[in-house]
Each structure stands twice: as C-alpha cells, then as structure tokens.
Design an enzyme around this catalytic site. Structure first.
Site, mmCIF file in Angstrom:
data_model
loop_
_atom_site.group_PDB
_atom_site.id
_atom_site.type_symbol
_atom_site.label_atom_id
_atom_site.label_comp_id
_atom_site.label_asym_id
_atom_site.label_seq_id
_atom_site.Cartn_x
_atom_site.Cartn_y
_atom_site.Cartn_z
ATOM 1 N N ASP A 10 0.839 -1.201 0.000
ATOM 2 C CA ASP A 10 0.000 0.000 0.000
ATOM 3 C C ASP A 10 0.878 1.257 0.000
ATOM 4 O OD1 ASP A 10 -2.298 1.899 1.027
ATOM 5 O OD2 ASP A 10 -3.265 -0.017 0.632
ATOM 6 N N ASP A 24 -19.778 3.392 -6.590
ATOM 7 C CA ASP A 24 -20.917 3.627 -7.468
ATOM 8 C C ASP A 24 -20.817 2.741 -8.693
ATOM 9 O OD1 ASP A 24 -19.426 5.178 -9.655
ATOM 10 O OD2 ASP A 24 -19.001 6.429 -7.910
ATOM 11 N N GLY A 49 -11.848 4.525 1.179
ATOM 12 C CA GLY A 49 -12.865 3.505 1.387
ATOM 13 C C GLY A 49 -13.983 3.703 0.396
ATOM 14 N N CYS A 102 -11.099 2.806 -4.971
ATOM 15 C CA CYS A 102 -11.110 3.223 -3.569
ATOM 16 C C CYS A 102 -11.147 4.741 -3.526
ATOM 17 C CB CYS A 102 -9.869 2.690 -2.842
ATOM 18 S SG CYS A 102 -9.773 3.148 -1.085
ATOM 19 N N SER A 103 -11.840 5.281 -2.548
ATOM 20 C CA SER A 103 -11.769 6.709 -2.266
ATOM 21 C C SER A 103 -11.924 6.873 -0.765
ATOM 22 C CB SER A 103 -12.860 7.489 -3.009
ATOM 23 O OG SER A 103 -12.783 8.877 -2.689
ATOM 24 N N GLU A 108 -3.741 -18.655 15.793
ATOM 25 C CA GLU A 108 -4.408 -17.756 14.855
ATOM 26 C C GLU A 108 -4.072 -18.130 13.413
ATOM 27 O OE1 GLU A 108 -4.790 -13.598 17.418
ATOM 28 O OE2 GLU A 108 -2.905 -14.060 16.374
ATOM 29 N N LYS A 110 -4.493 -0.898 -6.739
ATOM 30 C CA LYS A 110 -5.512 -0.218 -5.945
ATOM 31 C C LYS A 110 -5.461 1.267 -6.282
ATOM 32 C CE LYS A 110 -7.019 0.574 -1.152
ATOM 33 N NZ LYS A 110 -6.733 0.274 0.273
ATOM 34 N N TRP A 111 -6.569 1.786 -6.824
ATOM 35 C CA TRP A 111 -6.659 3.197 -7.250
ATOM 36 C C TRP A 111 -7.420 3.957 -6.174
ATOM 37 C CZ3 TRP A 111 -5.866 5.341 -12.497
ATOM 38 C CH2 TRP A 111 -6.258 6.671 -12.610
ATOM 39 N N ASP A 112 -6.743 4.853 -5.474
ATOM 40 C CA ASP A 112 -7.317 5.535 -4.325
ATOM 41 C C ASP A 112 -7.500 7.023 -4.605
ATOM 42 O OD1 ASP A 112 -8.335 5.827 -1.778
ATOM 43 O OD2 ASP A 112 -6.572 5.071 -0.745
ATOM 44 N N ASN A 120 -8.212 10.413 -1.805
ATOM 45 C CA ASN A 120 -8.383 10.657 -0.372
ATOM 46 C C ASN A 120 -8.800 12.071 -0.013
ATOM 47 O OD1 ASN A 120 -7.850 8.165 1.189
ATOM 48 N ND2 ASN A 120 -5.961 8.177 -0.007
#
Length: 749
Positions: free
Chosen positions: A385, A553, A548, A545-546, A633, A495-497, A499
């Site tokens: 990330d 849409d 989250g 992603c924006s 775990e 991953k295209w974010d 913010n």
C-alpha cells in the site's frame, strides 16, 4: 422484440421479463409518461390521466381554449424548465439570447437490436465483452452472461428549433433492467449552455411511497434510511466531485407496506462517479416525480454547433416481490453486464494488504517477511500500500512523484516483485493518481496542474491538492509515469485511491465562461484514464477506492470490478455498511478484509472467526501484520481461506438474502447466500448481544426448494420447514461470536 410501437396512438411499450415501461407522444407531440411497474397488457395506460381545469396551471398555446390541458399536472417523460411545468425539471438550457424557457416535442424515433453504448461513459452491455471472451474464462454456475437487449431512441425537438434531445432506452429483457440516457445535440449556429440535465425522470400518477436512500460519512458509509414521501421535494446528492461517502447515487421508491419479500418497489441507479442529484417530489395533486442525474450546482456545459453532449446512464428496475428481489436484479446485472474483463467470472485471489499492518513503517525486508508468512497461510496476493514512492514516510509529501523509493525498499521494484513471486504469491501495488502534495517535485514543477483558484489560497485536505484531470496533458503525464512503474515489475493488482473531495475548481485550460464544465470533464478524464489502463493491462485486477467507500458507485464498477467498501474494517461496523451497500451492489464488488484487533477505528475486539465471516461476504482478504499472529491464529486463518475457496461461487454468484437489519436486530444478525437452483445455501450469523438465560432464536431461510430435503449439521429438514419454521440457531458463548452454517440439498431418491 421487447419494444412495441403503436403508430396510430404513438404509444411506446417496453417490456422486460417482469416489468413494463410505457410512454406516449400525445396529440401535441408532448411525450407523456404513462406506466412503469408490473408487466401487463400493452394497453394505452394514458387512460389513467385525469384532465381538469386547474387554477394557476397554465396551458400551452397550441392547446387553444382547452384549459384542461396543462403540463403542470401531466406525467411527463422528460420535462424541461420554463414549459409551464413548475415541478423539478430534467432539462434547463440557456439560449444565446440569455433565456431558458424550453418546450420539447416528439420528432421521431428509432428501434435497434442490441444495447446502445455511450462515448466516454460507463454503460451496461448486452453480451460478454470481447476482452472477457478473449480470455475464454468459463462462467461459474449461476452466472448468466448473455442478455437479450434492444434500444429505443426517441428524438425530441425544442420548438425554437435550436437543438434535439435524444432519449436512449436500453431494454435488457432477461435481466429485468431498463436503462436511460440522454444526448443533447445542438443543430443551431450558436452555442447553447446546459445548466441542468437529468438522466432519468419517472412520474407516478398516484400512490403513497417511501423513499429509500443511503447516507453516511467517511468510515460509516451507506447507512440505510427509509422515509415516507411528504409534499415537496426530498433529495440526496453530492457536490464533492465524487459520488461521496455522504450519499450514494442509488435510490428506491416503494409502497408503504413493501418488505424484503413482498410489495412494489422501484430502483434507480446512476452509473456516474461525480456530482449527482436524486430528487423525489410529491406535488400538489399527489403525483410523485423521481429525477436522477448530474447535480446542477457545479454544472454548466457549453454545447457548440453540431456538437453532442451525452448525459450518463441510469439503470431502472421494478420488483413486485419486495426489496430483496429488487436487489438481486441489480446484483445479477452488475456482476455480469457492468463489470468487465477477466475478473468478472474468474475467482479473485485472497490477498494480504500491508496497510493496517505496518502503515508507512516498512522496508523491503519487512515486506518479504510478511509475504513469506502470508504464503504459508494460503494467501495468494500480497499488496504493498502507500509509502513506496517519492518522499513518502507520512501522508504530507511525495504524492504525485510516482518513482520507486529504492532506498527505502532496499531494492528495485522488480527485485521486490520477483522475491514475492518466488514465494508463490502475486504482487499488487497502491496508487493515488489524482492527488498531489505541495511538497512534491511534480507540484514544484507544475503548480498550475493542481486545482487552485487564482488569487485564493487553496483548501487543503490531508495537506494535499488534486490534479486537474480535465486536462489531457495532465492525464497523459500521470498515465505515463504509472505505466513506467507497472512495466518495471510483475504486478497483477492495482488499488486506485482518492483521499479528498474536490474543491477550488478552476482549470487553466478553459475560458471563464466554460468553468462550469470542469467537474464533469474531471470525471470524463478519470474514466479516460481508467479505460486506457484496463486496455493496456487486461489481466490486471483493479480495485477502486476513495478513502474507502467515497466513490462506491456503478460508474466505477465499469472499470474496477471491486471497490474498497469502507476504511472502517471493524467487523461489527461493517455489518451495517455492507448491509446498506447490498441494496444496490453485489457482494462480489465489496472489498472487505480481516483486520487486527483491537480495531484501528473503533478499538473494538471481535473474534477472528467473526472478522472472517463478515469479510467473506465480500472480496475477502486480510489487512494486518501476519508476523505478529500466534500459531493458533495462523491455523484458524488457513482454515478460513480453505473454506472461502470452497464456498467462493456460492458467495460471489449466489442469490443474496438480507434476513435481518443489523441496526434493529435483536441479539442475532443474519444473511444468506443461496444457489440459484436452490441446491445449497450458506447462512451467516453474528451474535450482537448476549442475554443470560435468553430465549431460543430461529432464522427462516430463503431461496430453497420447498419440496427438497436438506442436510444441516448432519440433520435433515424439508425445504419448506427451513423457510417457514426456521432453523434453531446455536447459542453464542461470547459477544460477537459468529456462525457459518452450510445447508445442502440431499440427492433425489
């Protein structure tokens, strides 16, 4: 043919498997909306219109002395501002002389086989796209990839003969979907300005309706809200430049008594990722108008002579079997006829994202160590990330400088990728292409590329600004630098974010009188970038992603088949977020991860098994430091991954049923995945409260075959018993405990 036209009455009737949509060009050429609802006879439903002499409701000039004919009281298919209809309008234009009064009349129509497409905009398609066919990806059970579709284009002309309005209708018969889009064509010798254009308008002559909307905020998106319509207008929308965390461009109208399983309801989904407005108006005559389209506040678009402007698509669906059926219509359509490419039907890898595990505090050795443990657990994709590029040890600098920080990694990106692939994992990477920090080489070189208003200090958010993606030169620069990174190593996931919200809108590439186009051009620029990216890297899985869910849409799903559902990874919070999202969007589009405890956002502690139960109702992955997990775990995680793969097709492609509302459920919240043929189901339960000496709890299942026998925990039950009498739930031993119960149909004897 799903589109019928009666040339005598000029009546258009559009039919899907279970719904019907109808309109009529009346004797004056006004296009009336006559029906949207249950499929029935192709009868002229305009008989339901009550004509009367109504005070203060004017009459068109060509109606002569007929005072009973007023656009102010008629159900209209595409109402224009200034026509004598004083309700909310679907179109407002400013003519060269500065006036805005507009009068639209029917001119002609065309019926085509197949579904239309829109230049530069997302739209549902009626067959598997060529990209998917080229990969020869087999469709899983329950994934219908073909659809019979037809297109109707009705052309209206304004009475001043300056422009046409082309109304597009896509009738997707098997999917029970009707789509709407609009094109305005300037056929004058002067510029005209669009000040408002809505993609869909539906008028209901009568009925008492509830409006269902989805509101929220960052880390608390798409809360479900149901309100009775009252006289006046009720609206939701966004002027943030994105569809936003605050409101979602998906609305439902329903009868007051509609439930999950019974009653009439109507869904309206906007395939657009920018500013939008959804408005429901109950008028003076108890008629209801529903409008959905681009928000007019930041919009004024110049259409030059011979040019066309295309408004985004909206998808409409009707259900007579309640909200659950309505949702499943959209789920099927979006899984198979909106999402595109290799990953539409191919199983997506279980991933580990490093963000909540290490944030900015990592180097190459740390990432390799995490990837090694991830591979041992059965994880298939490792995602690096934020923090790998430029000067980026916090979120205050470096954004825009898409060059690998090899000093921080201790190696090249290719070397890191090769090592991760050597462990048997795929490799993914995070970008925020639209953002820029003032403390960056790009900003120092091109400060005019960022959105700032001349003479005004900019509005910052996270100490960052946004790049002007309405400009092709800006997009080309960013695209080329992203490609340099992607081409330098083996990368299977992006991953295209984004913010922050847009502000200080001003583009140096447009004159003053056209600044009202910036917001829409920004969205078109975003789509242009994403389309180029998907064409250049057809095998790459792209997640939107924006912060989250700030841009969750249908428009984004055309380019990214999954979207990070929310930055809130708390399992209990996610119950409400994913519940609200499910009304309009399929589980296969919801990015959802198991994170560490106590949770980053809430500090809540939940069982590892419960975190997996919730994350499995999405794309599924992990977001924590696996190096810090105990051996117990790790054993649990291995079993979770095996189970998710076993149930993958059922979860991702099965019919989804909301069994309870997590915000009102007493003690237990449940949801279910059922195979389309009823052969199996997966019941998911989370204990929200523990009551000492509490009563027994039953959950009625759905989607089973009533006459079949099912095995549940080695016990046999008839299908009708499980659906009517319910299944007795296990007693939770601790708060937030969860259960995943597999229900399997017994072979016929």
């Amino acid at each position: 043919m799903a589109i019928l036209f009666d040339s005598t009455s000029r009546l258009f009737t559009l039919t899907t498997a279970h719904s019907m949509y109808q309109m009529k060009a009346d004797r004056y050429g006004v296009l009336l909306h006559t029906w949207f609802g249950m499929k029935g006879s192709a009868f002229d439903y305009s008989y339901r219109i009550a004509y009367a002499d109504r005070g203060f409701s004017g009459n068109p000039y060509d109606a002569g002395d007929d005072r009973t004919y007023s656009l102010d009281a008629l159900p209209l298919e595409f109402p224009a501002y200034g026509s004598g209809d004083y309700r909310a309008a679907a179109l407002k234009v400013r003519y060269p002389d500065g006036t805005s009064a507009c009068d639209l009349r029917y001119l002609k129509h065309e019926i085509r086989e197949g579904k239309y497409s829109l230049p530069g905009l997302p739209a549902l398609y009626d067959a598997p796209d060529q990209e998917q066919q080229a990969h020869e990806t087999p469709a899983p059970a329950g994934c219908r990839c073909g659809s019979r579709s037809d297109t109707l284009i009705i052309t209206l002309e304004d009475t001043r003969r300056m422009f046409y309005v082309h109304l597009y209708y896509g009738v997707m018969e098997d999917l029970d979907i009707i789509t709407r889009a609009v094109c305005v064509e300037n056929h004058s010798e002067d510029d005209i300005y669009l000040e408002n254009i809505q993609s869909v308008c539906v008028d209901y002559l009568h009925g008492e309706y509830d409006l269902h909307t989805f509101y929220g905020r960052h880390v608390k998106e798409r809360n479900y809200q149901r309100s009775p319509l009252m006289h006046g207008s009720q609206s939701v929308g966004s002027t943030r430049g994105t569809s936003s965390h605050q409101y979602n461009p998906f609305l439902i109208l329903s009868d007051r008594d509609t439930t999950e399983d019974t009653g009439n309801c109507y869904g309206f989904s906007f395939l657009y990722s920018g500013d939008f407005l959804g408005n429901a108006e109950l008028d003076q005559y108890n008629q209801t108008r529903l409008l959905l389209g681009i928000h007019p506040d930041n919009f004024c678009y110049c259409v030059k002579p011979a040019e066309r402007f295309y408004a985004p698509e909206a998808a409409l669906a009707y259900s007579a079997q309640g909200l659950g059926r309505l949702s499943r219509i959209f789920h099927q359509a979006y899984r198979t006829h909106l999402c595109r490419g290799k990953w539409t039907a191919k199983r997506r890898p279980v991933l580990l994202n490093d963000w909540e595990g290490v944030y900015f505090d990592f180097d190459g050795d740390k990432l390799i160590q995490m990837a090694r443990d991830a591979a041992d657990l059965g994880i298939e994709l490792f995602v690096m990330d934020d923090g790998w590029f430029g000067k980026r040890d916090l979120d205050v600098s470096g954004l825009g400088d898409w060059t690998v920080n090899e000093k921080k990694l201790g190696c090249t990106l290719k070397e890191l990728s090769d090592q991760i692939h050597g462990l048997g994992l795929q490799f993914g990477i995070w970008f925020e292409p639209e953002g820029i920090n003032e403390d960056s080489d790009l900003y120092r070189e091109h400060p005019d590329w960022a959105f700032t208003v001349p003479g005004k200090q900019p509005t910052r958010s996270r100490l960052q600004l946004l790049l002007d993606f309405s400009r092709e030169d800006v997009r080309e620069y960013i695209f080329s630098h992203i490609c340099q990174v992607l081409d330098s190593a083996r990368i299977e996931y992006l991953k295209w974010d984004l913010n922050r919200s847009l502000a200080d809108l001003y583009s140096a590439s447009l004159p003053a009188k056209r600044q009202g186009e910036v917001m829409h051009r920004y969205v078109l620029g975003l789509y242009d970038m994403l389309e180029k990216l998907t064409q250049r890297y057809p095998d790459m899985l792209i997640e939107g992603c924006s912060g989250g869910g700030g841009r969750f849409d249908a428009g984004m799903l055309y380019y990214t088949p999954q979207i990070w559902c929310s930055d809130d990874t708390d399992a209990i919070e996610r119950l409400s977020i994913q519940y609200g999202t499910s009304f309009g969007y399929p589980v296969s589009t919801m990015g959802s991860h198991v994170s560490h405890c106590p949770n980053e956002q809430t500090r809540r502690i939940t069982p590892l098994n419960t975190r997996a139960t919730v994350a499995m109702s999405g794309t599924f992955g992990y977001e924590l430091d696996v190096n810090k997990m105990t051996e117990d775990e790790k054993t649990i995680v291995k079993a979770q991954i095996r189970e998710f793969k076993e149930y993958y097709d059922l979860i991702q492609y099965g019919d989804y049923y909301r069994l309870t509302d997590p915000d009102t459920a007493d003690a237990y919240h449940g949801w279910e995945f059922a195979a389309e043929d009823g052969s199996e189901a997966l019941l998911c339960i989370v204990a929200l409260q523990i009551h000492p000496n509490g009563p027994g709890r039953w959950m009625c299942l759905k989607g089973l075959n009533a006459d079949s026998i099912y095995t549940v925990n080695d016990e046999e039950y008839p299908g009708d018993v499980l659906m009517n009498g319910g299944l007795l739930l296990p007693t939770a031993a601790e708060e937030y405990e969860s259960f995943r119960i597999h229900i399997v149909e017994c072979p016929a004897v």
